[in-house]
Design a protein around this motif. Structure first.
Motif, PDB file in Angstrom:
ATOM      1  N   LYS A 125      -7.928 -11.090  -3.144  1.00  3.09           N
ATOM      2  CA  LYS A 125      -8.528 -10.110  -2.222  1.00  3.09           C
ATOM      3  C   LYS A 125      -7.488  -9.212  -1.573  1.00  3.09           C
ATOM      4  CE  LYS A 125     -12.625 -11.777  -2.979  1.00  3.09           C
ATOM      5  NZ  LYS A 125     -13.468 -11.129  -3.944  1.00  3.09           N
ATOM      6  N   GLU A 169      -7.506  -0.366  -2.600  1.00  3.72           N
ATOM      7  CA  GLU A 169      -8.526   0.410  -1.891  1.00  3.72           C
ATOM      8  C   GLU A 169      -7.887   1.292  -0.826  1.00  3.72           C
ATOM      9  OE1 GLU A 169     -11.068  -2.814  -0.715  1.00  3.72           O
ATOM     10  OE2 GLU A 169     -12.191  -2.750  -2.600  1.00  3.72           O
ATOM     11  N   LYS A 170      -6.944   0.739  -0.055  1.00  3.97           N
ATOM     12  CA  LYS A 170      -6.261   1.519   0.990  1.00  3.97           C
ATOM     13  C   LYS A 170      -5.419   2.637   0.394  1.00  3.97           C
ATOM     14  CE  LYS A 170      -5.799  -2.280   4.245  1.00  3.97           C
ATOM     15  NZ  LYS A 170      -4.805  -3.132   4.916  1.00  3.97           N
ATOM     16  N   THR A 223       0.840  -1.205   0.000  1.00  7.59           N
ATOM     17  CA  THR A 223       0.000   0.000   0.000  1.00  7.59           C
ATOM     18  C   THR A 223       0.869   1.246   0.000  1.00  7.59           C
ATOM     19  OG1 THR A 223      -1.762  -1.161   1.164  1.00  7.59           O
ATOM     20  CG2 THR A 223      -1.799   1.251   1.248  1.00  7.59           C
ATOM     21  N   GLN A 226      -6.608  -6.420  -3.895  1.00 10.36           N
ATOM     22  CA  GLN A 226      -7.737  -5.488  -3.971  1.00 10.36           C
ATOM     23  C   GLN A 226      -7.733  -4.551  -2.765  1.00 10.36           C
ATOM     24  OE1 GLN A 226     -11.541  -7.347  -5.077  1.00 10.36           O
ATOM     25  NE2 GLN A 226     -10.355  -9.031  -5.978  1.00 10.36           N
ATOM     26  N   ARG A 227      -7.429  -5.095  -1.574  1.00  6.68           N
ATOM     27  CA  ARG A 227      -7.363  -4.252  -0.366  1.00  6.68           C
ATOM     28  C   ARG A 227      -6.232  -3.231  -0.468  1.00  6.68           C
ATOM     29  NH1 ARG A 227      -8.658  -9.082   2.011  1.00  6.68           N
ATOM     30  NH2 ARG A 227      -6.507  -9.497   2.619  1.00  6.68           N
TER      31      ARG A 227
END
Length: 186
Positions: free
Chosen positions: A143, A150-151, A114, A146-147
């Motif tokens: 997943k 999003e973060k 991230t 994807q996180r």
């Protein structure tokens, strides 16, 4: 403070404890590269197959990674723990590019990917002034990735059916994007 806020705050503290840098990859990084390139857990969602020899890795670094228009090693200290790329898209007077990243398994879940994505977003729109949109496609079953997006502030746009050939078979992916500050909304 609710549980999600506490978790998010905890993740930020974990992220800040690592001094993440991005730099061009080089041939001396081959041993670090082999750590994730030979790990089936890491390559499970990669378009490329798990590496089986150091020669493959040397060839990739020398002939693809070094000449790549925008590929950086994700580093903690002087150790390479992954890579992150921005690939220009072509066609229709393109003002978009595609983001990709890979990270050694032992560094998953620590906010490192991230943070690396945020670092790229903070500079790529300045480095490439024509760029309006940075997008990423992620295997529907991935997943964790994807996180990460999003973060990092990317918006989920939807599922694209049979969009990518993945190890010989068409698969569905989730499209994410972020727009540069200079983008107009119409």
């Amino acid at each position: 403070m609710d549980e999600n806020s506490a978790k998010s705050e905890g993740e930020e503290k974990v992220q800040e404890s690592f001094n993440i840098t991005l730099r061009p990859i080089a041939l001396p990084d081959v041993d670090d590269f082999m750590v994730w390139a030979t790990d089936d857990r890491v390559t499970k969602f990669c378009l490329w197959d798990t590496y089986t020899s150091k020669e493959q890795a040397v060839d990739y670094i020398k002939n693809q990674a070094i000449p790549h228009p925008w590929l950086r090693a994700i580093c903690i200290g002087d150790r390479v723990i992954g890579t992150i790329t921005v690939d220009p898209c072509s066609g229709f007077g393109s003002c978009r590019a595609e983001l990709g990243y890979v990270l050694a398994h032992k560094h998953w879940g620590k906010g490192i990917a991230t943070r690396a994505v945020k670092m790229v977003v903070s500079t790529i729109f300045k480095d490439w002034p024509h760029l309006q949109r940075l997008q990423a496609v992620v295997h529907v079953a991935n997943k964790g990735s994807q996180r990460v997006l999003e973060k990092a502030g990317f918006q989920r746009e939807g599922v694209l059916r049979s969009y990518v050939l993945f190890k010989g078979k068409p698969i569905d992916v989730v499209m994410f994007s972020t727009l540069g500050n200079h983008s107009s909304v119409g």
